[in-house]
Design a protein around this motif. Structure first.
Motif, PDB file in Angstrom:
ATOM      1  N   PRO A  53     -96.390  46.193 -29.534  1.00  0.00           N
ATOM      2  CA  PRO A  53     -96.767  44.889 -28.990  1.00  0.00           C
ATOM      3  C   PRO A  53     -98.276  44.675 -29.046  1.00  0.00           C
ATOM      4  CG  PRO A  53     -95.228  45.997 -27.511  1.00  0.00           C
ATOM      5  CD  PRO A  53     -95.590  46.983 -28.586  1.00  0.00           C
ATOM      6  N   LEU A  54     -98.668  43.502 -29.498  1.00  0.00           N
ATOM      7  CA  LEU A  54    -100.082  43.137 -29.563  1.00  0.00           C
ATOM      8  C   LEU A  54    -100.260  41.824 -28.822  1.00  0.00           C
ATOM      9  CD1 LEU A  54    -102.996  43.237 -30.692  1.00  0.00           C
ATOM     10  CD2 LEU A  54    -102.119  42.180 -32.784  1.00  0.00           C
ATOM     11  N   ILE A  55    -101.154  41.825 -27.861  1.00  0.00           N
ATOM     12  CA  ILE A  55    -101.456  40.602 -27.120  1.00  0.00           C
ATOM     13  C   ILE A  55    -102.946  40.327 -27.253  1.00  0.00           C
ATOM     14  CG2 ILE A  55    -101.684  39.618 -24.796  1.00  0.00           C
ATOM     15  CD1 ILE A  55     -98.913  41.992 -25.363  1.00  0.00           C
ATOM     16  N   LEU A  56    -103.303  39.128 -27.655  1.00  0.00           N
ATOM     17  CA  LEU A  56    -104.717  38.757 -27.748  1.00  0.00           C
ATOM     18  C   LEU A  56    -105.080  37.883 -26.567  1.00  0.00           C
ATOM     19  CD1 LEU A  56    -105.043  37.932 -31.554  1.00  0.00           C
ATOM     20  CD2 LEU A  56    -105.745  40.005 -30.370  1.00  0.00           C
ATOM     21  N   PHE A  57    -106.350  37.960 -26.147  1.00  0.00           N
ATOM     22  CA  PHE A  57    -106.814  37.049 -25.100  1.00  0.00           C
ATOM     23  C   PHE A  57    -108.222  36.580 -25.438  1.00  0.00           C
ATOM     24  CE2 PHE A  57    -109.908  39.576 -22.722  1.00  0.00           C
ATOM     25  CZ  PHE A  57    -109.577  40.865 -23.102  1.00  0.00           C
ATOM     26  N   ASP A  58    -108.548  35.413 -24.937  1.00  0.00           N
ATOM     27  CA  ASP A  58    -109.843  34.774 -25.173  1.00  0.00           C
ATOM     28  C   ASP A  58    -110.110  34.585 -26.664  1.00  0.00           C
ATOM     29  OD1 ASP A  58    -112.245  33.579 -24.214  1.00  0.00           O
ATOM     30  OD2 ASP A  58    -113.342  35.354 -24.875  1.00  0.00           O
ATOM     31  N   ARG A  59    -110.552  35.631 -27.348  1.00  0.00           N
ATOM     32  CA  ARG A  59    -110.857  35.497 -28.766  1.00  0.00           C
ATOM     33  C   ARG A  59    -109.628  35.847 -29.584  1.00  0.00           C
ATOM     34  NH1 ARG A  59    -116.008  37.960 -29.442  1.00  0.00           N
ATOM     35  NH2 ARG A  59    -117.380  37.459 -27.702  1.00  0.00           N
ATOM     36  N   ASN A 113    -105.008  32.176 -34.731  1.00  0.00           N
ATOM     37  CA  ASN A 113    -103.703  31.562 -34.954  1.00  0.00           C
ATOM     38  C   ASN A 113    -102.923  32.269 -36.055  1.00  0.00           C
ATOM     39  OD1 ASN A 113    -102.943  29.501 -33.223  1.00  0.00           O
ATOM     40  ND2 ASN A 113    -104.501  28.147 -34.052  1.00  0.00           N
ATOM     41  N   ASP A 114    -103.662  32.700 -37.085  1.00  0.00           N
ATOM     42  CA  ASP A 114    -102.999  33.265 -38.257  1.00  0.00           C
ATOM     43  C   ASP A 114    -102.182  34.508 -37.927  1.00  0.00           C
ATOM     44  OD1 ASP A 114    -104.360  31.292 -39.454  1.00  0.00           O
ATOM     45  OD2 ASP A 114    -105.827  32.566 -40.466  1.00  0.00           O
ATOM     46  N   ASP A 152     -98.756  36.986 -29.376  1.00  0.00           N
ATOM     47  CA  ASP A 152     -98.939  36.452 -28.027  1.00  0.00           C
ATOM     48  C   ASP A 152    -100.418  36.243 -27.738  1.00  0.00           C
ATOM     49  OD1 ASP A 152     -96.251  36.658 -27.739  1.00  0.00           O
ATOM     50  OD2 ASP A 152     -96.315  38.554 -26.638  1.00  0.00           O
ATOM     51  N   TYR A 153    -100.705  35.227 -26.947  1.00  0.00           N
ATOM     52  CA  TYR A 153    -102.104  34.897 -26.680  1.00  0.00           C
ATOM     53  C   TYR A 153    -102.274  34.312 -25.278  1.00  0.00           C
ATOM     54  CZ  TYR A 153    -106.594  32.502 -26.981  1.00  0.00           C
ATOM     55  OH  TYR A 153    -107.865  32.071 -26.739  1.00  0.00           O
ATOM     56  N   ARG A 196    -117.143  28.449 -36.946  1.00  0.00           N
ATOM     57  CA  ARG A 196    -115.854  27.761 -36.987  1.00  0.00           C
ATOM     58  C   ARG A 196    -114.701  28.687 -37.337  1.00  0.00           C
ATOM     59  NH1 ARG A 196    -116.744  21.816 -37.489  1.00  0.00           N
ATOM     60  NH2 ARG A 196    -118.924  21.652 -38.023  1.00  0.00           N
ATOM     61  N   ARG A 197    -114.996  29.782 -38.026  1.00  0.00           N
ATOM     62  CA  ARG A 197    -113.908  30.673 -38.432  1.00  0.00           C
ATOM     63  C   ARG A 197    -113.221  31.313 -37.226  1.00  0.00           C
ATOM     64  NH1 ARG A 197    -118.490  34.256 -39.865  1.00  0.00           N
ATOM     65  NH2 ARG A 197    -118.642  35.693 -38.118  1.00  0.00           N
ATOM     66  N   THR A 198    -113.932  31.393 -36.105  1.00  0.00           N
ATOM     67  CA  THR A 198    -113.296  31.911 -34.889  1.00  0.00           C
ATOM     68  C   THR A 198    -112.611  30.751 -34.185  1.00  0.00           C
ATOM     69  OG1 THR A 198    -115.110  33.475 -34.702  1.00  0.00           O
ATOM     70  CG2 THR A 198    -113.673  33.240 -32.793  1.00  0.00           C
ATOM     71  N   ARG A 199    -111.337  30.945 -33.880  1.00  0.00           N
ATOM     72  CA  ARG A 199    -110.549  29.858 -33.363  1.00  0.00           C
ATOM     73  C   ARG A 199    -111.185  29.157 -32.176  1.00  0.00           C
ATOM     74  NH1 ARG A 199    -104.692  30.058 -30.775  1.00  0.00           N
ATOM     75  NH2 ARG A 199    -105.179  32.273 -30.605  1.00  0.00           N
ATOM     76  N   ILE A 200    -111.604  29.980 -31.170  1.00  0.00           N
ATOM     77  CA  ILE A 200    -112.082  29.332 -29.950  1.00  0.00           C
ATOM     78  C   ILE A 200    -113.324  28.500 -30.208  1.00  0.00           C
ATOM     79  CG2 ILE A 200    -111.098  31.049 -28.376  1.00  0.00           C
ATOM     80  CD1 ILE A 200    -113.889  32.207 -28.013  1.00  0.00           C
ATOM     81  N   PHE A 201    -114.197  28.971 -31.085  1.00  0.00           N
ATOM     82  CA  PHE A 201    -115.416  28.206 -31.338  1.00  0.00           C
ATOM     83  C   PHE A 201    -115.117  26.959 -32.157  1.00  0.00           C
ATOM     84  CE2 PHE A 201    -117.218  32.576 -30.701  1.00  0.00           C
ATOM     85  CZ  PHE A 201    -117.672  32.301 -29.420  1.00  0.00           C
ATOM     86  N   ASN A 202    -114.170  27.085 -33.057  1.00  0.00           N
ATOM     87  CA  ASN A 202    -113.745  25.924 -33.828  1.00  0.00           C
ATOM     88  C   ASN A 202    -113.192  24.853 -32.883  1.00  0.00           C
ATOM     89  OD1 ASN A 202    -113.234  24.397 -36.112  1.00  0.00           O
ATOM     90  ND2 ASN A 202    -111.158  25.238 -36.339  1.00  0.00           N
ATOM     91  N   ASN A 203    -112.375  25.295 -31.923  1.00  0.00           N
ATOM     92  CA  ASN A 203    -111.807  24.345 -30.968  1.00  0.00           C
ATOM     93  C   ASN A 203    -112.879  23.679 -30.110  1.00  0.00           C
ATOM     94  OD1 ASN A 203    -109.245  24.752 -31.864  1.00  0.00           O
ATOM     95  ND2 ASN A 203    -108.693  26.234 -30.265  1.00  0.00           N
TER      96      ASN A 203
END
Lengths: 339, 339
Positions: free
Chosen positions: B147-153, B156-157, B161-162, B193-200
């Motif tokens: 299981p892999l869970i990401l948070f904050d950073r 999408n690809d 879980d996030y 922009r390549r980092t999702r959160i910064f792009n958002n």
DNA sequence: TATATTTGCTTAATCGATTAAGCAAATATA
DNA sequence: TATATTTGCTTAATCGATTAAGCAAATATA
């Protein structure tokens, strides 16, 4: 997504028609295995993406290659830097670290110790919580024969390896610096004497005053938990004294920041009217206005040396008798608050 | 100091003249063991200070009860708080956590992943380093069925879980607040922009400007690594513009602090001349002068939810198909820099 | 009373890697 | 050539805990 089974030594053995024992030895470059077999084993290991089962070897060898670390909190420049450099040294030696936080709580610290013992770490490197007075949990580590190394916040009574800075001398440096600037009434907002490092800072402060022929005034010596709030409260008390101090030496940057807030709120000029010095060289000391003079504790060296001390204990058990106490010289960073 | 041997199930079995298997079952309250035997076993276990050998049971059960965590650094309010609350939830469920730091380095992050896989953790909870673009290491975790869970950073690809905050909405909140204060030229010092959160955050900023009928000016949109130095450099560039901004929204508190330093050094009034807003609600934002408005990311909830998401994955494998994406609403803390 | 079920354990295998002991073949030495 | 040593492996036990399978005694059911 299917959880494929991991490759084992036996799988490699089957491919090559040799015994798992031979494979194990080949992987460890045993001298009694032929180069031909070693090469073949390593080739197949790579092909099958073999990853040794760490749990199995740890069980068999009675060694987990894990080191437990307990810090009061990670959320501080000092501790996070210690951790970073400690990890670097230990990783290089084949150890992984398990970091736990006590949050300055004695209960949490006890739980952390139990957790680490349960996980069967090969050693514990710790810095004690402010609350800790009862040392029986640490005695438990010792009695299990597991190496214990303390850093920064240690205890003489435990009689274990220790890495830290010279708190006594640091107080001297601070007092000398303030005396040079012309200060005559230097207050000290310190920690509790029961903690070795804070006791040493207080003793250093008192002795340095004596050395400079300044009177010791008990109303200027305060013991506290050194939180930001403690700094605010104690600074307020100092300001209510008939005979205010012209300098305050605070044994922690957080409390020093609290003191600075009170000074700013009361529009007291720092450093002109009251000089202020903290301890720990936290990031924010250089960011606030005025920036706070502080003591740099050489976190890199402390982390590295604590790790190396652990490795010594493990790799040179014949040294069991002697005690390693490493005391580093700290550095006073002079900033606007005491210039 | 002698390293006494640990008590094993067999030792208890010998005392009571029963089999180790019966002892194991008694310790686990198996229904096929009599109450009498259970009591006797537990009494002797306590007497002999029995501590289960975690390595042995982990090997047998194929489960280590360890969770690996990767954070860019521990030295930040946000991450240390996430860790603290994550740990609380996991400890309660019988898991211990191994904390590793990537120091924002892609190489270190890859090494951390290898380390954690080697230690046979039951799952990995991670926040990605700024540098990370290549995701193959994370794919490796997925392909092992761990299981892999990401948070904050997150990313999408990766399709995992996030848990995080709504960055897009946060930008809206910030822009709305600045518009309310009368700002017309709002700059954005953002991440890549390549980092999702910064792009958002960038997209949210642009859309919010449009919504408020403000023109989009490319010279006011900057991508950087968001270090303190980046903040200083980019703020200097903004000041050199013919048409200076009247507000700057910085996507990280560290860079915001750098920007503030430049503004203070140039004696530009904050907030009167230029308003400033950061992101992350780091401790120092409330300590500097003027204090910096910022976004609180609910670290407690993120830590708790990430842990709970992991537990769900482990305890309810039938949910394997679905994806958990938890997006929290952030909070704007208004301070002096934008009042 | 005869059979079925339950209770309370034991036996033996297992999770993988490691290692002491040992054996046959190859090589070295006398 | 006869013996000793070395080389290159195998066999079997082990690290502790767990669990499937099984067995005898106790109890329940027909």
């Amino acid at each position: 997504m299917a959880n494929k089974k991991r490759t084992t030594l036996k799988d490699i053995a089957n491919v090559l028609n040799i015994s798992p024992a031979a494979v194990s030895k080949a992987m460890h470059d045993d001298s009694r295995i032929s180069d031909k077999t070693k090469k073949a084993v390593k080739r197949i290991a790579k092909e099958l993406d073999y990853q040794p089962n760490h749990l199995a070897s740890a069980l068999r060898k009675g060694k987990s290659n894990l080191v437990g670390v307990i810090v009061p909190r990670t959320n501080s420049n000092f501790f996070s830097s210690v951790l970073e450099h400690m990890e670097a040294v230990l990783n290089k030696a084949g150890y992984n670290i398990i970091i736990t936080q006590s949050n300055e709580s004695f209960d949490k610290e006890c739980k952390n110790i139990d957790t680490l013992l349960f996980t069967q770490v090969d050693g514990i490197i710790a810095s004690m919580a402010n609350e800790t007075v009862d040392l029986s949990h640490y005695e438990k580590i010792k009695s299990k024969g597991i190496p214990l190394i303390l850093f920064d916040r240690g205890e003489n009574d435990l009689n274990v390896d220790y890495v830290g800075i010279n708190d006594y001398d640091s107080s001297h440096m601070i007092v000398e610096h303030l005396v040079e600037k012309g200060c005559k009434r230097i207050a000290h907002i310190g920690g509790y004497r029961r903690t070795r490092i804070f006791n040493n800072r207080i003793k250093g402060y008192v002795d340095a005053l004596k050395k400079n022929d300044l009177p010791i005034d008990d109303s200027l010596i305060i013991e506290s938990s050194l939180t930001l709030e403690d700094g605010r409260r104690e600074m307020e008390r100092l300001l209510q004294l008939e005979n205010r101090p012209d300098a305050v030496y605070v044994a922690s940057d957080y409390a020093a920041l609290g003191a600075l807030q009170i000074l700013n709120e009361n529009e007291i000029n720092v450093p002109e009217t009251i000089r202020l010095i903290g301890f720990g060289n936290e990031l924010f000391t250089s960011l606030v206005t005025p920036s706070i003079s502080s003591i740099e504790q050489h976190s890199k060296d402390i982390g590295r040396l604590a790790a190396e001390t652990f490795l010594k204990r493990v790799n040179e058990p014949e040294l069991k008798q002697s005690l390693n106490k490493i005391i580093l010289k700290a550095e006073l960073i002079v900033r606007d608050s005491s210039k």
